[in-house]
Design an enzyme around this catalytic site. Structure first.
Site, short mmCIF file in Angstrom:
data_model
loop_
_atom_site.label_atom_id
_atom_site.label_comp_id
_atom_site.label_asym_id
_atom_site.label_seq_id
_atom_site.Cartn_x
_atom_site.Cartn_y
_atom_site.Cartn_z
N GLY A 19 -40.74 115.75 97.20
CA GLY A 19 -42.15 116.09 97.45
C GLY A 19 -43.01 115.01 96.82
O GLY A 19 -42.57 113.88 96.60
N ARG A 61 -39.16 122.85 86.20
CA ARG A 61 -39.26 124.14 85.50
C ARG A 61 -37.93 124.36 84.78
O ARG A 61 -36.86 124.05 85.32
CB ARG A 61 -39.49 125.28 86.49
CG ARG A 61 -40.93 125.38 87.02
CD ARG A 61 -41.92 125.81 85.94
NE ARG A 61 -43.28 125.96 86.43
CZ ARG A 61 -44.20 125.00 86.41
NH1 ARG A 61 -43.92 123.80 85.92
NH2 ARG A 61 -45.43 125.24 86.85
N GLU A 113 -39.73 129.11 77.45
CA GLU A 113 -40.75 128.40 76.67
C GLU A 113 -41.59 129.40 75.87
O GLU A 113 -41.89 130.47 76.38
CB GLU A 113 -41.65 127.59 77.60
CG GLU A 113 -40.86 126.48 78.27
CD GLU A 113 -41.64 125.74 79.33
OE1 GLU A 113 -42.86 125.95 79.43
OE2 GLU A 113 -41.03 124.95 80.05
N HIS A 139 -43.62 120.70 77.43
CA HIS A 139 -44.23 120.92 78.75
C HIS A 139 -45.57 120.17 78.86
O HIS A 139 -46.63 120.78 79.09
CB HIS A 139 -44.42 122.42 79.02
CG HIS A 139 -44.51 122.75 80.49
ND1 HIS A 139 -44.02 123.92 81.03
CD2 HIS A 139 -45.04 122.05 81.53
CE1 HIS A 139 -44.26 123.94 82.34
NE2 HIS A 139 -44.88 122.80 82.66
C1 DGY Z 1 -47.66 122.30 86.73
O1 DGY Z 1 -48.76 121.87 87.11
O2 DGY Z 1 -46.99 123.08 87.41
C2 DGY Z 1 -47.12 121.79 85.44
O3 DGY Z 1 -45.98 122.38 85.03
C3 DGY Z 1 -48.18 121.77 84.39
O4 DGY Z 1 -48.99 120.71 84.76
#
Ligand code: DGY
Length: 322
Positions: free
Chosen positions: A158, A241, A270, A288
């Site tokens: 993506g 993730r 987390e 993160h």
């Molecule tokens: C998102 O935007 O999904 C990230 O994990 C945090 O910027």
């Protein structure tokens, strides 16, 4: 009902521009805290809100959505929206929005930084100097792995996967990718991408970088079997993730030296990072922050506010996910 009588709950601290923007048109209930609201308080304050500007730490599940009385929009300040039960929102006629594009390059920059830090042992080197261990130049001092001219495997082609590929191309890397859908030929040619099955990517890549959303299909995409397929010299980078990787299986693979290292910005639970992971010198960890440049986080804040207001004003938001 005009937009001026509406209320937007902002669940957690954002950049002030977003609040200023919202205040021009609506009443803002701003929970300007750093930690996020406890679940019950979050629901109590969201119950009569017309719009919610949420963050990825807010668990907006079906039960939460069922408790909302007036919400028309949930505007997440993130590109990912796995914290929101989108089908439940859709069933209630609530729009969900996210913040794509603005964070693409920033996130890829950081994924590449983790890759480089793990490959070239940047954190170990920093510690080594700080701890006063540096005595002399030595032929094998903190030797790491080359990045240039090696092979990167990208899961998910993506926006962020493509940005990662552009960076890899700059390092003269061979670029393999796997995705549920094949990229257009023009993009493959432009970036020199090779579309391969996941097994090939796992077996041939020196670096594996994850850029897939968290979905039922991608949960534990990197499990014990996938780790088993990887080269002993491979380095895994995760800025997607946490649950995309089976963390226990990763810890075991790293402890047993079945892969060479990892660069991790995200974790399964987390902010908990397992001690066993922290004990490994070949693992670079971050809290993160892949999208955390000042400019990008400002832009994400404003974009979510704009999305929320667009829906409340009866317009289509720029970044709908349902
Ligand atoms: C998102 O935007 O999904 C990230 O994990 C945090 O910027």
């Amino acid at each position: 009902m005009t937009v001026h009588t509406m209320k937007v709950l902002v669940t957690k601290k954002v950049y002030p521009e977003a609040i200023d923007f919202l205040k021009q048109s609506v009443t803002v209930d701003y929970a300007a805290n750093e930690e996020g609201l406890p679940p019950q308080e979050l629901l109590d304050r969201a119950r009569d809100a017309d719009g919610i500007v949420s963050q990825l730490t807010d668990r907006i599940d079906a039960a939460f959505i069922a408790g909302l009385e007036r919400a028309k929009v949930i505007a997440n300040v993130a590109v990912g929206y796995d914290n929101i039960d989108v089908p439940a929102a859709t069933a209630r006629g609530i729009r969900v929005t996210n913040t794509p594009d603005v964070l693409t390059d920033t996130t890829a920059d950081f994924a590449f930084a983790l890759l480089m830090a793990a490959a070239r042992r940047v954190i170990e080197a920093h510690r080594f100097v700080h701890e006063g261990q540096w005595r002399t130049w030595r032929i094998d001092l903190l030797v790491g792995h080359d990045i240039h001219h090696r092979t990167i495997g990208i899961f998910g082609m993506g926006r962020i996967g493509q940005a990662m590929a552009r960076r890899a191309a700059g390092f003269s890397m061979r670029i393999l990718y796997s995705d549920a859908r094949r990229a257009p030929g023009s993009l493959e040619n432009e970036l020199g991408l090779e579309f391969v099955p996941p097994e090939t990517l796992l077996a041939e890549a020196d670096f594996i970088s994850l850029h897939v959303p968290l979905l039922p299909d991608t949960r534990h995409l990197i499990d014990a079997a996938a780790l088993q397929r990887m080269k002993p010299s491979a380095i895994l980078v995760n800025t997607a993730r946490g649950p995309v990787v089976d963390e226990q299986a990763l810890i075991e693979a790293l402890e047993q030296g079945r892969i060479a290292g990892a660069g991790l910005d995200v974790f399964e639970e987390e902010p908990r990072v397992p001690d066993r992971l922290l004990a490994l010198p070949n693992v670079v960890v971050a809290p993160h922050i892949a999208s955390a440049s000042i400019a990008t986080r400002r832009r994400m804040s404003v974009m979510a506010a704009e999305n929320a207001l667009a829906v409340l004003a009866g317009r289509d938001p720029d970044n709908p996910v349902n």
